[in-house]
Design a protein around this motif. Sequence first.
Motif, short mmCIF file in Angstrom:
data_model
loop_
_atom_site.label_atom_id
_atom_site.label_comp_id
_atom_site.label_asym_id
_atom_site.label_seq_id
_atom_site.Cartn_x
_atom_site.Cartn_y
_atom_site.Cartn_z
N ARG A 71 -5.54 6.46 -4.71
CA ARG A 71 -5.68 5.28 -5.21
C ARG A 71 -5.53 5.33 -6.51
O ARG A 71 -5.83 6.13 -7.39
N VAL A 72 -4.50 4.34 -7.02
CA VAL A 72 -4.27 4.06 -8.44
C VAL A 72 -4.67 2.85 -8.98
O VAL A 72 -4.91 1.84 -8.16
N VAL A 73 -5.63 2.96 -9.84
CA VAL A 73 -6.54 1.77 -10.35
C VAL A 73 -6.28 1.36 -12.02
O VAL A 73 -5.79 1.92 -12.53
N ARG A 74 -6.39 0.03 -11.75
CA ARG A 74 -6.19 -0.70 -13.22
C ARG A 74 -7.48 -1.25 -13.49
O ARG A 74 -8.02 -2.23 -12.70
N SER A 75 -8.09 -0.92 -14.75
CA SER A 75 -9.22 -1.20 -15.10
C SER A 75 -9.18 -2.72 -15.73
O SER A 75 -7.87 -3.38 -15.93
N LYS A 76 -10.18 -3.69 -15.90
CA LYS A 76 -10.22 -4.79 -16.60
C LYS A 76 -9.68 -4.78 -18.17
O LYS A 76 -9.08 -5.67 -18.55
N GLU A 77 -9.57 -3.63 -18.60
CA GLU A 77 -9.08 -3.40 -19.91
C GLU A 77 -7.67 -3.31 -20.11
O GLU A 77 -6.89 -3.11 -20.84
N GLY A 78 -6.96 -2.93 -18.93
CA GLY A 78 -5.51 -2.46 -18.51
C GLY A 78 -5.38 -1.29 -18.45
O GLY A 78 -4.03 -1.06 -18.40
N ARG A 128 -8.70 -3.02 -9.89
CA ARG A 128 -7.69 -3.49 -9.05
C ARG A 128 -6.98 -2.19 -8.64
O ARG A 128 -6.61 -1.18 -9.41
N GLY A 129 -6.78 -1.91 -7.24
CA GLY A 129 -6.48 -0.81 -6.98
C GLY A 129 -4.92 -0.75 -5.91
O GLY A 129 -4.94 -1.78 -5.48
N ALA A 130 -4.20 0.52 -5.86
CA ALA A 130 -2.95 0.32 -4.94
C ALA A 130 -3.27 1.57 -4.40
O ALA A 130 -3.53 2.73 -5.10
N TYR A 131 -2.90 1.88 -3.40
CA TYR A 131 -3.02 3.25 -2.43
C TYR A 131 -1.50 3.75 -2.60
O TYR A 131 -0.54 3.05 -2.10
N VAL A 132 -1.11 5.23 -2.45
CA VAL A 132 0.22 5.69 -2.27
C VAL A 132 -0.14 6.88 -1.32
O VAL A 132 -1.23 7.49 -1.59
N SER A 133 0.77 7.04 -0.44
CA SER A 133 0.58 8.16 0.55
C SER A 133 0.55 9.53 -0.38
O SER A 133 1.19 9.71 -1.39
N LYS A 134 -0.17 10.56 0.34
CA LYS A 134 -0.30 12.00 -0.36
C LYS A 134 1.02 12.56 -0.18
O LYS A 134 1.03 13.70 0.56
N SER A 135 2.05 12.14 -0.63
CA SER A 135 3.38 12.81 -0.39
C SER A 135 4.33 12.64 -1.58
O SER A 135 4.50 11.49 -2.07
N GLU A 136 5.08 13.85 -1.93
CA GLU A 136 5.94 13.69 -3.33
C GLU A 136 7.01 12.74 -3.04
O GLU A 136 7.53 12.00 -3.95
N LYS A 137 7.55 12.45 -1.71
CA LYS A 137 8.58 11.60 -1.58
C LYS A 137 8.11 10.31 -1.84
O LYS A 137 8.79 9.30 -2.32
N ALA A 138 6.80 9.81 -1.21
CA ALA A 138 6.03 8.38 -1.58
C ALA A 138 5.98 8.16 -3.00
O ALA A 138 6.48 7.24 -3.63
N ILE A 139 5.53 9.13 -3.79
CA ILE A 139 5.49 9.12 -5.38
C ILE A 139 6.88 8.89 -5.89
O ILE A 139 6.89 8.09 -6.84
N GLU A 140 7.89 9.37 -5.58
CA GLU A 140 9.18 9.37 -6.13
C GLU A 140 9.69 7.86 -5.87
O GLU A 140 10.30 7.34 -6.72
N ILE A 141 9.47 7.47 -4.62
CA ILE A 141 9.88 6.22 -4.12
C ILE A 141 9.21 5.04 -5.23
O ILE A 141 9.72 4.22 -5.62
N ALA A 142 7.87 5.18 -5.24
CA ALA A 142 7.17 4.37 -6.05
C ALA A 142 7.49 4.53 -7.76
O ALA A 142 7.55 3.36 -8.11
N ARG A 143 7.84 5.51 -8.29
CA ARG A 143 8.53 5.65 -9.36
C ARG A 143 9.71 5.12 -9.76
O ARG A 143 10.08 4.30 -10.62
N LYS A 144 10.81 5.12 -8.66
CA LYS A 144 11.99 4.54 -8.82
C LYS A 144 12.07 3.05 -8.70
O LYS A 144 12.70 2.12 -9.51
N LYS A 145 11.28 2.55 -7.82
CA LYS A 145 11.09 1.00 -7.68
C LYS A 145 10.14 0.33 -8.32
O LYS A 145 9.93 -0.74 -8.47
N ASN A 146 9.38 1.28 -9.20
CA ASN A 146 8.17 0.59 -9.94
C ASN A 146 7.30 -0.08 -9.26
O ASN A 146 6.81 -1.26 -9.65
N VAL A 147 7.01 0.40 -8.01
CA VAL A 147 6.02 -0.32 -7.24
C VAL A 147 4.52 -0.65 -7.61
O VAL A 147 4.09 -1.67 -7.51
N LEU A 148 4.23 0.56 -8.14
CA LEU A 148 2.78 0.39 -8.82
C LEU A 148 2.44 -0.39 -9.95
O LEU A 148 1.66 -1.35 -10.06
N GLY A 149 3.76 -0.62 -10.62
CA GLY A 149 3.79 -1.42 -11.88
C GLY A 149 3.85 -2.94 -11.35
O GLY A 149 2.96 -3.60 -12.00
#
Length: 92
Positions: free
Chosen positions: A26-33, A46-67
């Motif tokens: 889980r990646v979390v954004r606090s009320k302070e940002g 506010r939380g968002a979940y990412v699979s525990k795989s390096e492939k998923a992390i790289e996809i999230a980084r490229k597409k800025n999905v967490l942002g």
Amino acid sequence: MAINKKVPLRKCVATGEMLSKKEMIRVVRSKEGEVSVDVSGKKPGRGAYVSKSEKAIEIARKKNVLGHQLDVKIPEEIYDELILVIRRESII
């Protein structure tokens, strides 16, 4: 007769897979940002979940999905920390 306990499922923001919470980070954004990696899964915000795989992390980084999910700019250190957590767990 065994009683089956319901396993909580979450959707990976990078791959779209439905996995159990134990297979996600889980990646979390606090009320302070502030954005942080929530290994325990219990931090407030506010939380968002990412699979525990390096492939998923790289996809999230490229597409800025967490942002997009957390409505905040994600620092590169967060992605590096996610990869470190995955590698640390694979060793144990």
